[in-house]
Design an enzyme around this catalytic site. Structure first.
Site, short mmCIF file in Angstrom:
data_model
loop_
_atom_site.label_atom_id
_atom_site.label_comp_id
_atom_site.label_asym_id
_atom_site.label_seq_id
_atom_site.Cartn_x
_atom_site.Cartn_y
_atom_site.Cartn_z
N LYS A 211 0.84 -1.21 0.00
CA LYS A 211 0.00 0.00 0.00
C LYS A 211 0.87 1.25 0.00
O LYS A 211 0.46 2.30 -0.48
CB LYS A 211 -1.01 -0.02 1.15
CG LYS A 211 -0.45 0.07 2.57
CD LYS A 211 -0.23 1.47 3.05
CE LYS A 211 0.62 1.52 4.30
NZ LYS A 211 1.04 2.87 4.68
N THR A 268 -3.83 5.75 3.18
CA THR A 268 -2.56 6.25 2.66
C THR A 268 -2.72 6.88 1.28
O THR A 268 -2.01 7.81 0.94
CB THR A 268 -1.51 5.13 2.64
OG1 THR A 268 -1.81 4.19 3.65
CG2 THR A 268 -0.14 5.66 2.88
O1 LIG Z 1 1.32 3.37 7.29
C1 LIG Z 1 0.87 4.46 7.56
C2 LIG Z 1 -0.47 4.65 8.09
O2 LIG Z 1 -1.13 3.44 8.33
C3 LIG Z 1 1.69 5.67 7.34
O3 LIG Z 1 1.85 5.90 5.99
P1 LIG Z 1 3.04 6.81 5.48
O4 LIG Z 1 4.32 6.11 5.85
O5 LIG Z 1 2.84 6.96 4.02
O6 LIG Z 1 2.92 8.14 6.20
#
Ligand SMILES: O=C(CO)COP(=O)(O)O
Ligand SMILES: NC(=O)C1=CN([C@@H]2O[C@H](COP(=O)(O)OP(=O)(O)OC[C@H]3O[C@@H](n4cnc5c(N)ncnc54)[C@H](O)[C@@H]3O)[C@@H](O)[C@H]2O)C=CC1
Length: 352
Positions: A211, A268
């Site tokens: 993701k 995300t």
């Molecule tokens: O995994 C995350 C939220 O579940 C954080 O995502 P990022 O690392 O893109 O900020």
């Protein structure tokens, strides 16, 4: 009212939270700090120790009760402290929360292995695949420690800042040992944190890693101002690609539609707080990756994981046009515009 089709009737004997006296957190970045504080809020006499590298940050945490680098402006509970000394951080801890970025995890774990008893469960919150080995954290941990270690993989839509603000959050604890997953569920569950359990470690890990790559793609589409239609089509295609690869790896279909799959993909890909999405947005606006990385103090795991996905696509003979295009853009083999043109001009297909 209930959250599940089935009632979980299995109860743990005794409360893991009541029994816990000390928990160590590896990595005092944004998520390690937020999860450490979430645990500390649960029980005022629980000792939560953040193992950090920077002595200045360590001093700030202990004197100001604030993580001045990663979560500025948020007061930490008094029962959270920091140290740079691994043996002191680990001694007597009943659980270790691992929040070190994936690419640094092997070296980190090798460095602390002699202090960490092999019985202490690691609760891993890091999401990504290791460059070189292609390993998931569930493979990397025993490989780095050169032994078996109980480990639970906690994942799902959970921005550090919102956990720190004590806003409602749902995550999933994955472990082959269902009892250990329920123990971690009981540790973190609170009126503001729901914790599901599953034994599908592979599914939870692969969704959490991929993701981040998809969020970079979503950011690119946003940065290029391609519109809502394009973004929704991209995310739907990305979900299919994650499912195709996850199925090859033996993941359960239900994991894909759960918190660590769809939940975290939505957060995300659409959430402004995502570092991966903001890397993508800046790429889509024409910035160079080197400049983006140089100007950011926080990890965007999808950048390293994207390259690993190309190898996995080859290994499992599965076509992943969106996820592999991200690696091409990051490696400067394609511009964002060329990647979009390429994906839009692939043969028309029957949905699968
Ligand atoms: O995994 C995350 C939220 O579940 C954080 O995502 P990022 O690392 O893109 O900020
Ligand atoms: N921030 C978030 O909202 C969430 C993050 N995660 C995951 O948690 C993991 C950690 O992320 P963040 O805390 O956000 O990262 P961050 O960039 O905020 O902090 C990373 C921390 O790891 C430390 N670190 C880096 N290399 C190290 C090494 N070699 N040895 C020891 N410590 C080292 C850094 O000093 C820093 O304290 C990542 O895998 C991320 O995907 C998961 C869910 C949410």
């Amino acid at each position: 009212m209930r959250w599940s089709k089935v009632f979980n009737t299995r109860k743990l004997a005794g409360s893991p939270l009541e029994a816990a006296k000390k928990i160590v957190v590896f990595g005092g970045g944004s998520f390690g700090t937020a999860m450490g504080c979430a645990l500390a809020r649960q029980k005022p006499d629980l000792e939560v120790v953040l193992l950090v590298r920077d002595p200045y940050l360590c001093k700030d945490i202990n004197q100001l009760h604030e993580n001045t680098r990663y979560l500025k402006g948020f007061k930490m509970p008094p029962n959270v402290r920091a140290t740079t000394h691994a043996p002191e951080a680990i001694v007597g801890a009943q659980y270790a929360v691992h929040a070190v970025p994936v690419q640094s995890s092997r070296a980190f774990l090798q460095g602390i292995k002699e202090y960490l008893p092999s019985s202490v469960p690691i609760i891993c919150v890091s999401k990504g695949l290791e460059v070189g080995s292609g390993q998931m954290m569930s493979e990397l941990i025993p490989s780095a420690l050169e032994r078996k270690q109980p480990a639970v993989f906690l994942s799902g839509p959970s921005f550090a800042k919102e956990v720190m603000q004590n806003r409602p959050t749902g995550v999933v604890a994955a472990c082959k040992d269902a009892k250990l997953a329920r123990t971690v569920q009981a540790l973190f569950a609170s009126p503001t944190m729901r914790v599901n359990t599953t034994t599908d470690v592979v599914g939870v890990e692969i969704c959490g890693a991929l993701k981040n790559v998809l969020a970079i793609a979503a950011g690119i589409v946003e940065g290029m101002d391609l519109g809502h239609n394009a973004l929704a089509a991209l995310i739907a295609q990305g979900c299919s690609e994650i499912r195709w690869l996850a199925e090859k790896l033996g993941a359960k279909p239900t994991t894909m539609s759960g918190l660590s799959g769809l939940g975290d993909i939505m957060l995300t890909c659409y959430g402004d707080l995502s570092r991966n999405r903001s890397v993508g947005m800046r790429l889509g606006r024409g910035e160079r990756l080197e400049d983006i990385i140089a100007s950011s103090s926080q990890v965007a795991e999808g950048v390293a994981t994207a390259g690993v996905v190309v190898g996995l696509a080859r290994k499992y003979r599965v076509s992943l046009p969106v996820l592999t295009a991200v690696a091409q853009v990051l490696d400067n083999n394609l511009t964002a515009r060329e990647a979009v043109f390429h994906i839009m001009n692939l043969p028309q297909i029957e949905e699968a």
